[in-house]
Design an enzyme around this catalytic site. Structure first.
Site, mmCIF file in Angstrom:
data_model
loop_
_atom_site.group_PDB
_atom_site.id
_atom_site.type_symbol
_atom_site.label_atom_id
_atom_site.label_comp_id
_atom_site.label_asym_id
_atom_site.label_seq_id
_atom_site.Cartn_x
_atom_site.Cartn_y
_atom_site.Cartn_z
ATOM 1 N N CYS A 271 0.784 -1.240 0.000
ATOM 2 C CA CYS A 271 0.000 0.000 0.000
ATOM 3 C C CYS A 271 0.812 1.283 0.000
ATOM 4 C CB CYS A 271 -0.930 0.025 1.222
ATOM 5 S SG CYS A 271 -2.055 -1.370 1.332
ATOM 6 N N ILE A 272 1.811 1.368 0.879
ATOM 7 C CA ILE A 272 2.467 2.652 1.133
ATOM 8 C C ILE A 272 3.115 3.257 -0.119
ATOM 9 C CG2 ILE A 272 4.073 3.898 2.632
ATOM 10 C CD1 ILE A 272 1.680 2.621 4.059
#
Length: 308
Positions: A271-272
């Site tokens: 995600c990040i």
């Protein structure tokens, strides 16, 4: 029997679209609470492994999957016509970036188009995939309306972001607090009841899907930017002959106003590195330039060279 009543007595069947690192842990969690779950997948590998009770996701316990499959509580299929069997649908499909760092919502679009013609009336649909604010209302709702459904009356739509942290030994799907944002108050009521029925964690309601969508991106942007700060400090400390690790250890002795983030070769995970760019792309519609997000991205992208 109403949808609310069937959730309360666990007679409702649950559909989970996408059986990856988000969908399969949720499917197993729901099945362990006594609901019957039907997973929808395009991957023949995933379908065969789920139906055989063979685990392929790190955050799922092998025995948990075997137990719910052997008990007849979880199975998988590629046949979207079987959507007529379920009255709650959780969408957990990928939302990657394309070559131009723009959101690729094709998986959400195709999933919604495939399931919409087969849905029962009085069905709850919840998008869990991380995405930009407006996705639920702009992509999912129109596809349902094309098939004659009225959101808030014949179907209920909400966004509830996944909060999977792969490898976390403390917080798993079942005990991580949930945020829910429905299109209407009735959508919120039903979605909240469902998640309270399957999770051992509080469920927080917000006023709209857009708030919930933005909340998830904000979580990840917070981490992305603070990691970038740690990375930039690491480069400077290296040049100055100061140990960044000792600096962070000293700083975190302060009991307030500081949260330790650590440098590394950029940022990792599902995600990040990706999610902040959803907002960067969406912000352009509003003539807004997300300078801090993009600068953090530049710092983190440059870190592999420094580390090497």
């Amino acid at each position: 029997m109403s949808l609310l009543e069937s959730i309360k007595n666990k007679s409702v069947k649950i559909g989970v679209v996408g059986l990856g690192y988000v969908g399969l842990p949720m499917a197993v969690t729901v099945a362990k609470k006594g609901f019957e779950v039907l997973g929808f997948e395009v991957s023949k590998y995933a379908i065969e492994h789920v139906n055989a009770g063979d685990n392929y996701i790190g955050d799922v316990e092998d025995q948990d999957l075997k137990d719910v499959v052997s008990a007849g509580k979880l199975s998988a299929t590629a046949d979207y016509s079987r959507m007529k069997e379920v009255n709650v649908v959780l969408i957990a499909v990928p939302t990657p970036l394309d070559l131009y760092h723009q959101p690729d919502t094709s998986f959400i679009e195709k999933s919604t188009q495939s399931m919409a013609p087969h849905l029962n009336k009085e069905t709850l649909i919840v998008l869990e995939s991380t995405t930009y604010p407006g996705t639920t209302r702009e992509i999912i709702v129109p596809e349902l309306e094309k098939c004659g459904y009225e959101v808030g009356k014949t179907v209920f739509v909400a966004f509830s972001p996944e909060r999977v942290d792969p490898g976390n030994e403390t917080y798993k799907t079942h005990n991580t607090p949930k945020v829910v944002g429905g299109i209407t108050p009735k959508c919120n009521e039903i979605a909240k009841l469902f998640y309270e029925s399957v999770l051992d964690a509080p469920v927080a309601l917000v006023s709209s899907p857009e708030v919930a969508e933005m909340e998830k991106i904000y979580e990840n942007i917070f981490r992305n930017i603070n990691i970038a700060l740690a990375n930039e400090m690491a480069v400077l400390c290296d040049r100055m002959g100061i140990s960044i690790w000792e600096v962070i250890d000293a700083a975190k002795t302060k009991p307030y106003g500081f949260m330790a983030f650590y440098p590394g070769p950029g940022v990792g995970g599902h995600c990040i590195p990706i999610d902040p760019f959803y907002l960067t792309w969406k912000a352009r519609e509003y003539d807004f330039h997300t300078r801090l997000i993009e600068l953090a991205g530049e710092i983190n992208i440059a870190m592999p060279e420094f580390v090497v």
